[in-house]
Design a protein around this motif. Structure first.
Motif, PDB file in Angstrom:
ATOM      1  N   PHE A   1       0.858  -1.180   0.000  1.00 26.28           N
ATOM      2  CA  PHE A   1       0.000   0.000   0.000  1.00 26.28           C
ATOM      3  C   PHE A   1       0.894   1.229   0.000  1.00 26.28           C
ATOM      4  O   PHE A   1       2.087   1.137   0.267  1.00 26.28           O
ATOM      5  N   VAL A   2       0.303   2.361  -0.285  1.00 26.92           N
ATOM      6  CA  VAL A   2       1.093   3.590  -0.384  1.00 26.92           C
ATOM      7  C   VAL A   2       0.761   4.515   0.776  1.00 26.92           C
ATOM      8  O   VAL A   2      -0.404   4.779   1.059  1.00 26.92           O
ATOM      9  N   MET A   3       1.807   4.948   1.475  1.00 26.81           N
ATOM     10  CA  MET A   3       1.585   5.745   2.670  1.00 26.81           C
ATOM     11  C   MET A   3       2.529   6.935   2.717  1.00 26.81           C
ATOM     12  O   MET A   3       3.674   6.856   2.284  1.00 26.81           O
ATOM     13  N   CYS A   4       2.039   8.014   3.282  1.00 26.69           N
ATOM     14  CA  CYS A   4       2.860   9.198   3.484  1.00 26.69           C
ATOM     15  C   CYS A   4       3.593   9.064   4.813  1.00 26.69           C
ATOM     16  O   CYS A   4       2.960   8.885   5.848  1.00 26.69           O
TER      17      CYS A   4
ATOM     18  N   ILE B   1      -3.527   5.957   0.823  1.00 26.05           N
ATOM     19  CA  ILE B   1      -4.458   6.189  -0.280  1.00 26.05           C
ATOM     20  C   ILE B   1      -5.470   5.048  -0.372  1.00 26.05           C
ATOM     21  O   ILE B   1      -5.105   3.881  -0.468  1.00 26.05           O
ATOM     22  N   GLN B   2      -6.733   5.426  -0.304  1.00 27.80           N
ATOM     23  CA  GLN B   2      -7.809   4.435  -0.285  1.00 27.80           C
ATOM     24  C   GLN B   2      -8.720   4.577  -1.484  1.00 27.80           C
ATOM     25  O   GLN B   2      -8.750   5.611  -2.135  1.00 27.80           O
ATOM     26  N   CYS B   3      -9.506   3.523  -1.706  1.00 25.36           N
ATOM     27  CA  CYS B   3     -10.501   3.589  -2.771  1.00 25.36           C
ATOM     28  C   CYS B   3     -11.663   4.469  -2.313  1.00 25.36           C
ATOM     29  O   CYS B   3     -12.184   4.283  -1.220  1.00 25.36           O
TER      30      CYS B   3
ATOM     31  N   SER C   1      -7.635   0.000   1.220  1.00 27.08           N
ATOM     32  CA  SER C   1      -6.440   0.611   0.648  1.00 27.08           C
ATOM     33  C   SER C   1      -6.265   0.213  -0.809  1.00 27.08           C
ATOM     34  O   SER C   1      -6.562  -0.916  -1.191  1.00 27.08           O
ATOM     35  N   LEU C   2      -5.751   1.132  -1.576  1.00 26.36           N
ATOM     36  CA  LEU C   2      -5.419   0.805  -2.948  1.00 26.36           C
ATOM     37  C   LEU C   2      -4.072   0.081  -2.967  1.00 26.36           C
ATOM     38  O   LEU C   2      -3.230   0.305  -2.108  1.00 26.36           O
ATOM     39  N   THR C   3      -3.915  -0.787  -3.933  1.00 22.70           N
ATOM     40  CA  THR C   3      -2.685  -1.574  -4.016  1.00 22.70           C
ATOM     41  C   THR C   3      -1.756  -0.994  -5.070  1.00 22.70           C
ATOM     42  O   THR C   3      -2.184  -0.667  -6.176  1.00 22.70           O
TER      43      THR C   3
ATOM     44  N   CYS D   1       1.833  13.897  -1.269  1.00 24.70           N
ATOM     45  CA  CYS D   1       0.721  13.442  -0.457  1.00 24.70           C
ATOM     46  C   CYS D   1      -0.505  14.339  -0.646  1.00 24.70           C
ATOM     47  O   CYS D   1      -0.405  15.545  -0.499  1.00 24.70           O
ATOM     48  N   PRO D   2      -1.641  13.773  -0.998  1.00 26.41           N
ATOM     49  CA  PRO D   2      -2.844  14.576  -1.208  1.00 26.41           C
ATOM     50  C   PRO D   2      -3.291  15.302   0.074  1.00 26.41           C
ATOM     51  O   PRO D   2      -4.027  16.271   0.013  1.00 26.41           O
ATOM     52  N   GLU D   3      -2.815  14.840   1.199  1.00 29.49           N
ATOM     53  CA  GLU D   3      -3.260  15.389   2.467  1.00 29.49           C
ATOM     54  C   GLU D   3      -2.349  16.543   2.920  1.00 29.49           C
ATOM     55  O   GLU D   3      -2.827  17.582   3.318  1.00 29.49           O
ATOM     56  N   CYS D   4      -1.035  16.307   2.869  1.00 24.96           N
ATOM     57  CA  CYS D   4      -0.121  17.301   3.438  1.00 24.96           C
ATOM     58  C   CYS D   4       0.937  17.780   2.452  1.00 24.96           C
ATOM     59  O   CYS D   4       1.840  18.536   2.822  1.00 24.96           O
TER      60      CYS D   4
END
Ligand code: ADP
Ligand code: ZN
Ligand code: ZN
Length: 805
Positions: free
Chosen positions: A507-510, A517-519, A525-527, A550-553
């Motif tokens: 999975f992909v993580m910041c 990142i989720q569906c 989680s997206l793979t 990162c879409p969040e930060c």
């Protein structure tokens, strides 16, 4: 009875029904329900199960063929198990023969040579005595004569002979010759009196057996030493049929060790007593209640199992205990053998095919009345079951991931109805399905809220790994964990470090904010797929590119995630060179017995730190372990599975439960990039109820179990387009025919897109009540089965899946 109904071992849908066969005259009265036979089928001869015998067949008599061979002399499946196989077939949509085979040990599935064996200490009568003439076994093929075969069948039924398989044993197995008594005491004495005075050595041997009251077998070497005799004098006695020579295995398997110390029932705590009484009552009243025994780690669930089993055995009945394969450790087995000694058979995957068959035979011959084992032990051929216990009921290993895809829990509940006996499901962290059923009163809830003797639950700290990074700590150990490890070493205590690694962790993580990142449609989680840097949802097929930030930060530290135990060990050696580390993972435990060896050296204090994966999460009970560290709680949280949060909470709770189980208080450190997630936060307070409430909201919102049932259809083909197309067609067909309450997800590529050069696609059915579903799915399967061109196609259906890959 002239005819037998036989399920042949051919896995084709339209042949999945019983066929009539004629019983040859010589086997009249001998062929019984539940035996296996060889029958002609088309041009071949195949194995089959006799599921019924009858006087007449409605088929034209001439067209009915004869049974070619009897494989068994006594039924290997009981009436109940035959019935159960029908249910299993229907429930899992598998072939009848597959369901029947699943109930038998592997040794009986393959074509091993058979032999008839004399059971120790049972003297034979004529004409068998001369047939065997001192030998302990004869090849099955030596018995062609009908009368002799009939006699043997009687003796097998009476427990004097048995059918055994010559399973090629592992080469490292140590065998030794032993001698056992065959004749009675009186016969020995008589022989001693009659023997010529010159035969001093023979006399010595006879005296040895008479004086020492030897009822068990004696190693040959010991006998020669003690009596000063040799093989010549022994041979004479063997020929007289007074003694018998055997080959026995010298067991190395720790579970077979006969020196288990006998343990006595403990006096139960108040909570334990309440639970025990409820179970007792169900036993006495012969109710098939399902109990959910929900007890925190260390609350003494096992003692309740033991005392309930004792009651079952005292009533002359039998019991089955399932424990997850991974926790079937000597520590666990010792608790059952310690209480019930030789009444226990143990079935686990560490045994060879032959050893497993030996254990099964003990059950079949009713030599044992308790089985402790992994999943398939639920089919133990007991006929007078008084109880079934499933420990750690939330464990996914209870679900078989190949045909027949059964869940041992459901099998247990089904068998309980037949035997009118209770089922106990035990766990500190029950599945949401089970707990929801308990809340509704379908299961009976028994709670143990405290540890035995009110030991404190361990103190849990949750470390925000994002902060570590911000503070310049780039290592995989937080400052707090390092400090605690150092302290632990100074005090001479021990620690368990847990690396949660599933082969699957892309999975992909910041790293800065912990965002994963989720569906947007499925809440999983997206793979990450290296090829093309794509992110995919394996439930619905949603797909997107790999973001640069990162879409969040907006941090650039966003990447996929995963570390191996070996790297952790290297790192550990660097930062704590004085610590002695034992690493336990698939690499270090692949050899037979390695698992036990590593654990016992840790138990003996030969290492300070036990580092491992899932396999160390359960069942460990070491006094000196005061610190448990979880290196990253997130790997489980972000697997592409709607049960990810549940699995995380279960695992964190299990792991924490390893600390401070005895006098010394325990401490747990959980490192996470997502520390505020409820499945991690609630580990701190050990609050299962709160977790249940939270998680149920998500399940309801996303229409997952226990609110909906799931069925997973996986289609595979060598050509990717074909796999996709067929899955699409199936999804369309289902959508058209299913009720408005149900939902179809997909088609989507499976999380593991390609296995053995076959492309895999799947679709998921979510439904509440769908009476026609089974027949819909059967029709669908029939459609593809009939199509010759589809031979390359494999369609599998998993009703109630636990692995969504
Ligand atoms: P669980 O299976 O719930 O995690 P265990 O059965 O392993 O808990 O029990 C934890 C410990 O407490 C074990 O060492 C067990 O021997 C001990 N124990 C259980 N019941 C009692 C009791 N009634 N009195 C004293 N000790 C007990
Ligand atoms: Zn971020
Ligand atoms: Zn999705």
């Amino acid at each position: 009875m002239n005819f037998a109904e036989v399920i042949v071992d051919v896995t084709t849908k339209n042949l999945d029904r019983p066929f009539d066969y004629r019983i040859p005259d010589k086997w009249k009265g001998m062929v019984k329900k539940g035996m296996r036979v060889i029958v002609p089928f088309g041009p071949r001869k195949v194995q089959g199960f006799v599921i019924n015998v009858k006087d007449d067949s409605h088929l034209p008599k001439k067209s009915v063929k004869y049974i070619a061979e009897m494989i068994d002399l006594t039924p290997v499946l009981t009436e109940e198990l035959l019935q159960l196989s029908d249910w299993l077939t229907e429930k899992t949509l598998s072939y009848k023969t597959t369901a029947l085979q699943a109930m038998l040990p592997a040794a009986m599935k393959a074509k091993y040579a058979k032999e008839i064996k004399v059971i120790k200490n049972k003297p034979l009568t004529e004409p068998l005595k001369s047939l065997f003439s001192g030998k302990t076994s004869l090849s099955y093929t030596e018995f062609n004569d009908h009368d002799v075969l009939k006699l043997i069948q009687q003796q097998v039924q009476a427990g004097n002979l048995e059918v055994a398989y010559k399973v090629s044993q592992k080469t490292n197995k140590k065998m030794r010759k032993t001698v056992a008594l065959l004749g009675s005491k009186a016969e020995l004495q008589k022989a001693l009196d009659e023997i010529s005075p010159q035969a001093v050595k023979q006399k010595a041997i006879l005296k040895f057996f008479i004086e020492k009251e030897i009822s068990q077998s004696v190693p040959l070497k010991d006998l020669f030493e003690k009596t000063g005799s040799s093989s010549t004098s022994l041979k004479a006695l063997l020929q007289k049929g007074l003694l018998q020579e055997n080959e026995e295995e010298v067991y190395r398997d720790p579970f077979q060790d006969k020196s288990f110390k006998k343990t006595e029932p403990l006096s139960l705590t108040e909570e334990q007593t309440q639970a025990y009484q409820a179970i007792s009552e169900a036993l006495e009243k012969k109710r098939h209640d399902v109990f959910l025994l929900h007890g925190v780690t260390g609350s003494g669930k096992t003692e309740i199992y033991l005392q309930s089993i004792e009651k079952v055995l005292k009533a002359g009945k039998e019991a089955i205990v399932l424990v997850p394969e991974i926790s079937l450790t000597p520590q666990m087995v010792k608790r059952f053998k310690g209480r019930f000694g030789s009444q226990v058979a143990v079935l686990h995957s560490g045994l060879s095919t032959g050893e497993k068959y030996d254990e099964w035979r003990k059950i079949h011959r009713k030599e044992v009345r308790l089985v402790v084992g992994a999943r398939s032990a639920i089919f133990a051929p007991f006929e007078n079951l008084g109880m079934m216990i499933i420990d750690e009921e939330h464990e996914t290993s209870y679900k078989q991931e190949e045909m027949p895809r059964y869940h041992a829990k459901e099998v247990a509940i089904q068998r309980a109805q037949y035997h009118k006996c209770p089922v106990i499901l035990g766990s500190a962290t029950p599945t949401l399905e089970s707990f929801a059923r308990a809340k509704k009163g379908v299961y009976k809830l028994l709670s143990l809220k405290y540890r035995v003797n009110y030991q404190a639950m361990p103190d849990v700290s949750i470390i925000d790994m994002r902060n570590e990074l911000r503070n310049g700590n780039r290592s995989m150990f937080s400052r707090e964990l390092m400090a605690d490890l150092e302290q632990m070493l100074e005090k001479g205590e021990q620690a368990v470090l847990f690396l949660n690694k599933r082969g699957y962790s892309s999975f992909v993580m910041c790293r800065d904010c912990g965002y994963v990142i989720q569906c947007p449609h499925c809440e999983i989680s997206l793979t990450y797929h290296r090829a093309g840097q794509r992110l995919k949802c394996h439930y619905c097929g949603f797909e997107t590119g790999m973001p640069a930030t990162c879409p969040e930060c907006t941090s650039e530290h966003i990447r996929y995630f995963g570390t191996g135990t070996q790297r952790v060990e290297e790192e550990l050696n660097k930062v704590l060179p004085q610590a002695r580390v034992i690493r336990m993972d698939v690499d270090t435990t692949s050899r037979k017995g390695a698992h036990e060896k590593l654990l016992s050296s840790f138990g003996q204090g030969k290492a300070d730190i036990l580092l491992g994966t899932q396999m160390i999460a359960k069942g460990l009970d070491f006094e000196n372990v005061t610190l448990v560290g979880v290196l990253s709680a997130d790997t489980m949280l972000h697997i592409p599975d709607f049960r990810a949060a549940e699995k995380t909470f279960q695992l964190m709770t299990q792991v924490s439960g390893r600390a401070g189980r005895h006098q010394k208080p325990g401490r747990v450190i959980i490192q996470s990039y997502t520390p505020s997630h409820y499945s991690i936060q609630l580990t701190k307070t050990h609050d299962y109820e709160a977790f249940f409430q939270q998680e149920m909201l998500h399940r309801k919102y996303q229409a997952y179990p226990p609110y909906y049932y799931l069925a997973l259809i996986t289609v595979s083909h060598e050509e990717v387009t074909k796999a996709a197309l067929v899955t699409e067609k199936i999804a369309q067909y289902l959508k058209k025919n299913i009720s408005g309450d149900a939902k179809i997800l997909g088609p989507a590529a499976s999380p593991i897109v390609k296995i053995k050069d076959r492309y895999r696609y799947q679709c998921v059915i979510k439904y509440k009540q769908e009476n026609e579903l089974t027949s819909l799915l059967k029709n669908m399967m029939d459609h593809y089965n009939r199509d010759i061109e589809e031979k390359q196609l494999i369609i599998s259906i998993d009703m109630n899946p636990y692995m969504m890959m």
